[in-house]
Design a protein around this motif. Sequence first.
Motif, PDB file in Angstrom:
ATOM      1  N   UNK B  22     -37.514 -13.764 -28.955  1.00 24.03           N
ATOM      2  CA  UNK B  22     -37.799 -12.881 -30.097  1.00 24.03           C
ATOM      3  C   UNK B  22     -39.178 -12.241 -29.938  1.00 24.03           C
ATOM      4  N   UNK B  92     -34.449 -16.561 -29.312  1.00 25.41           N
ATOM      5  CA  UNK B  92     -33.587 -15.999 -30.353  1.00 25.41           C
ATOM      6  C   UNK B  92     -32.423 -16.952 -30.642  1.00 25.41           C
ATOM      7  N   UNK B  93     -31.829 -16.798 -31.812  1.00 22.23           N
ATOM      8  CA  UNK B  93     -30.733 -17.687 -32.229  1.00 22.23           C
ATOM      9  C   UNK B  93     -29.638 -17.726 -31.165  1.00 22.23           C
ATOM     10  N   UNK B 190     -27.821  -6.931 -31.044  1.00 29.58           N
ATOM     11  CA  UNK B 190     -28.660  -6.270 -32.059  1.00 29.58           C
ATOM     12  C   UNK B 190     -30.013  -6.956 -32.234  1.00 29.58           C
ATOM     13  N   UNK B 191     -30.224  -8.072 -31.538  1.00 27.46           N
ATOM     14  CA  UNK B 191     -31.387  -8.919 -31.815  1.00 27.46           C
ATOM     15  C   UNK B 191     -32.721  -8.310 -31.419  1.00 27.46           C
ATOM     16  N   UNK B 193     -33.420  -5.249 -32.424  1.00 30.45           N
ATOM     17  CA  UNK B 193     -33.720  -4.310 -33.507  1.00 30.45           C
ATOM     18  C   UNK B 193     -33.227  -2.898 -33.249  1.00 30.45           C
ATOM     19  N   UNK B 209     -24.130  -9.441 -32.651  1.00 31.26           N
ATOM     20  CA  UNK B 209     -25.382  -9.536 -33.403  1.00 31.26           C
ATOM     21  C   UNK B 209     -26.501 -10.123 -32.552  1.00 31.26           C
ATOM     22  N   UNK B 210     -26.224 -11.254 -31.959  1.00 28.35           N
ATOM     23  CA  UNK B 210     -27.241 -11.943 -31.167  1.00 28.35           C
ATOM     24  C   UNK B 210     -26.538 -12.902 -30.210  1.00 28.35           C
TER      25      UNK B 210
END
Lengths: 229, 229
Positions: B22, B92-93, B190-191, B193, B209-210
């Motif tokens: 991130x 990131x997740x 998408x992580x 942004x 998404x991630x």
Amino acid sequence: MAPQSPSSARAALFDVDGTLVDSNYLHVRAWQRAFREIGHDVDAWRVHRAIGLDSSLLLESLLGDDADSLGDRAKDLHMTYYLGARDSMRPLAGARELVRELHGRGVQVVLATSASEEELDVLREVLSVDSCIAHTTSAADVDRAKPDPGVIRAAMDRSSTSGETAVMVGDAVWDAEAASRAGVTFVGLLSGGISRAELEAAGAEAVFEDAQDLLDRLDSSPLARLLSL
Amino acid sequence: MAPQSPSSARAALFDVDGTLVDSNYLHVRAWQRAFREIGHDVDAWRVHRAIGLDSSLLLESLLGDDADSLGDRAKDLHMTYYLGARDSMRPLAGARELVRELHGRGVQVVLATSASEEELDVLREVLSVDSCIAHTTSAADVDRAKPDPGVIRAAMDRSSTSGETAVMVGDAVWDAEAASRAGVTFVGLLSGGISRAELEAAGAEAVFEDAQDLLDRLDSSPLARLLSL
């Protein structure tokens, strides 16, 4: 030049964060620090997409069930970190010039935000165009922020305008949704970091890069309607 | 479990910033501070959209004619501020879990980045899944970073894979363009942004998404092809 009579009242309603002031990315950082301090790691992109949303909705969407117990602490920490970034805040490209131009052409400039009074003071100081701002709204004026239309309605009441004589300018999906619910044309800017496709899908009639781009093409933008009233 | 023979070589090529770590929003802040220090105010959203781009292209697009004279100083300052944010970096997740799952299922995980060796060391330390990473690339491997396909080609060479036996995963338009030029399927996240519409327009075959979302739907994703080779 101010409006001549109530019948000529017209207003450009502006979101502030990400629209006039380059503060969205500072909000992301402040929320991330706040969340980490209460034991939640929230990825930056998720915070970014929630900026501009009513803070109780932001907290619910990012903290889930912990929003009730930890939300107030997170809000306090966010505000401390955000206001601590005061020295990094700058007006976005063209923001001051656009506000001055609209004021000079007889359009009331209204800051339609639900920022706290304390935040709004800082944002106005950063903008330094107070003499061109006709009205403002703040957290004190509304129970719930965007996408609730309350902020926009308060801004229209204050400027004696309606859906026919006002246009909303913002950078977030939540601005678009609030404008739509209030029956006001919405113009989107990319300067908050949200994409054209998302702003259009949320109802933007037109999308510009930033305030400078909108100023450069003002007379062919949806704001031109106000200029000719 | 490692690939049994060259004929079964297959690889997931990963961008790192914004895809596994991130760090995009930390890069934005570090570049903004660097630019301000050399006398350029650059709005955050413009920096954000340039993250992941070859640094000489990033500097040209954001500093214009001053890139030649001020670019090196900006790069040095950016690196200082970015590495100074080490304590704020988090995976990131789902990033670690996805890397472990692919490794466990016999897919080589390759970090296909043009980060400097120093940056890459920090990113690997943040990720803490070194034993599951088959290969890496870094700035030392390529003359120009994304959207030039050199990074992706180096990653394929190193993992003995081709456009048929590799998939690239990233979060930036530049990742998509580099993958396309190298003839590799691109999966967007998408992580970082950047929006779904932009990633799709740049050539993403699918967008998640991630890393967590990709892991949850791995067997119906473009990566499933690798798992069945």
